[in-house]
Design a protein around this motif. Structure first.
Motif, PDB file in Angstrom:
ATOM      1  N   ASP A  44     -24.914  70.967  22.620  1.00  0.00           N
ATOM      2  CA  ASP A  44     -25.087  72.400  22.891  1.00  0.00           C
ATOM      3  C   ASP A  44     -23.792  73.180  22.664  1.00  0.00           C
ATOM      4  N   LEU A  45     -22.678  72.476  22.645  1.00  0.00           N
ATOM      5  CA  LEU A  45     -21.392  73.133  22.406  1.00  0.00           C
ATOM      6  C   LEU A  45     -21.024  73.169  20.927  1.00  0.00           C
ATOM      7  N   ALA A  46     -21.589  72.260  20.150  1.00  0.00           N
ATOM      8  CA  ALA A  46     -21.146  72.059  18.769  1.00  0.00           C
ATOM      9  C   ALA A  46     -21.293  73.304  17.905  1.00  0.00           C
ATOM     10  N   ALA A  47     -22.203  74.190  18.253  1.00  0.00           N
ATOM     11  CA  ALA A  47     -22.407  75.398  17.450  1.00  0.00           C
ATOM     12  C   ALA A  47     -21.425  76.509  17.814  1.00  0.00           C
ATOM     13  N   LYS A  48     -20.621  76.291  18.867  1.00  0.00           N
ATOM     14  CA  LYS A  48     -19.655  77.288  19.306  1.00  0.00           C
ATOM     15  C   LYS A  48     -18.257  76.949  18.763  1.00  0.00           C
ATOM     16  N   PRO A  49     -17.358  77.925  18.691  1.00  0.00           N
ATOM     17  CA  PRO A  49     -15.985  77.631  18.253  1.00  0.00           C
ATOM     18  C   PRO A  49     -15.243  76.755  19.273  1.00  0.00           C
ATOM     19  N   LEU A  50     -14.632  75.700  18.784  1.00  0.00           N
ATOM     20  CA  LEU A  50     -13.851  74.807  19.630  1.00  0.00           C
ATOM     21  C   LEU A  50     -12.380  75.211  19.592  1.00  0.00           C
ATOM     22  N   ILE A  51     -11.803  75.438  20.765  1.00  0.00           N
ATOM     23  CA  ILE A  51     -10.362  75.660  20.887  1.00  0.00           C
ATOM     24  C   ILE A  51      -9.766  74.290  21.218  1.00  0.00           C
ATOM     25  N   MET A  52      -9.115  73.651  20.246  1.00  0.00           N
ATOM     26  CA  MET A  52      -8.691  72.269  20.419  1.00  0.00           C
ATOM     27  C   MET A  52      -7.201  72.158  20.708  1.00  0.00           C
ATOM     28  N   LEU A  53      -6.886  71.320  21.677  1.00  0.00           N
ATOM     29  CA  LEU A  53      -5.503  71.008  21.995  1.00  0.00           C
ATOM     30  C   LEU A  53      -4.969  70.034  20.956  1.00  0.00           C
ATOM     31  N   ASP A  54      -3.909  70.422  20.268  1.00  0.00           N
ATOM     32  CA  ASP A  54      -3.379  69.631  19.154  1.00  0.00           C
ATOM     33  C   ASP A  54      -2.157  68.835  19.586  1.00  0.00           C
TER      34      ASP A  54
END
Length: 304
Positions: free
Chosen positions: A189-199
């Motif tokens: 359900d989250l995959a379609a939203k923009p992910l803010i990823m910690l790099d």
């Protein structure tokens, strides 16, 4: 028997971290000539060339020098441990502990540990290094750190560890996100939203592994190196994030915008935060006190 001082060992143990004599001298707060003289005296004492110094100030260790630097670090740790044992006999812990902490944990873990140790062992001086695995693991190997607090992910078998607390990956969303009302959230359900990823390592690789295991492809909204920035972007409604649960976490971003943290369903990324140190190295009484207090103060923290 070769005659050299602990100070010479301290100087030489720092050389593998530097590519030039000038860089090493600067970090040691001494002149190039003084460091070069100390190295020459040490080589004379052991009867073998340990370091090649080029005119252009390049520097590299000979095979014997590499071995000597490694053994010097071991000897320095042993002498530090001996001093700690003596202070323990006297009934009071005193002296330095070099403590590393993973970047994403630092603001939630270190304040409690520093406050507690200052209260219980006021003569113990904790020196802090914050970074990711690429910073902390080499520092453990070369003796710069006594112990580090990290996630139990992708760690080499050469490290001993004690579990500080259990953790898992959680979904972090803006308070206004429609999914925020759910008690748990499916990663699909989250995959379609923009992910803010910690790099940071190992966070970014672990996040992408979670998606691949579910045969999902994330949409990247932003990839940033600081956890506070991740939370600030999420608070602005620019996307969601996947972050490990951590103690002492307040439900707002640095700008005071509301955030919610939800379990994934099915749960994912279940692991531990651990204190680690090199195999074959016995932490000093001071370092052991820091580890034990971290466990006592933080192990009750549960994902929520």
């Amino acid at each position: 028997m070769a005659k050299f001082t602990l100070r010479q060992l301290e100087l030489f143990a720092q050389l593998p971290k530097h590519q030039t004599l000038s860089s090493a001298a600067q970090s040691l707060h001494m002149s190039d000539s003084a460091l070069s003289h100390a190295i020459t005296e040490l080589e004379t004492a052991v009867g073998e060339q340990l370091c090649v110094r080029r005119k252009a100030r390049g520097m590299y260790l000979t095979p014997a020098g590499t071995h000597f630097a490694s053994r010097a670090s071991e000897i320095l740790r042993a002498t530090d441990s001996l001093a700690g044992e003596l202070s323990e006999v006297s009934g009071e812990l005193r002296g330095p502990v070099s403590l590393g902490c993973y970047t994403g944990l630092a603001s939630n873990v270190l304040p409690a540990v520093l406050e507690g140790i200052a209260r219980l062992h006021p003569e113990v001086e904790i020196r802090i290094t914050v970074g990711d695995h690429s910073d902390l693991l080499p520092a453990l190997a070369d003796g710069s750190l006594d112990v580090a607090v990290v996630y139990d992910i992708g760690l080499p078998a050469t490290l001993q560890r004690s579990v500080v607390y259990e953790t898992e990956v959680m979904a972090v969303l803006a308070q206004s996100d429609p999914l925020a009302s759910a008690q748990s959230i499916d990663l699909a359900d989250l995959a379609a939203k923009p992910l803010i990823m910690l790099d940071t390592a190992p966070s970014s690789d672990y996040t992408q592994l979670m998606f691949s295991q579910r045969e999902l492809t994330p949409i990247f909204g932003a990839i940033v190196p600081q956890i506070d920035l991740v939370r600030a972007l999420v608070g602005r409604g620019l996307g969601y994030s996947l972050l490990m649960s951590r103690p002492n976490q307040i439900p707002v971003s640095s700008e005071g915008l509301g955030l919610v943290t939800r379990h994934l369903n099915p749960r994912s990324g279940v692991t531990s935060v651990v204190a680690v140190w090199p195999t074959g190295f016995t932490p000093s009484a001071r370092a052991r006190a820091v580890i034990d207090y971290a466990i006592e103060a933080l192990e009750a923290s549960e994902p929520s």
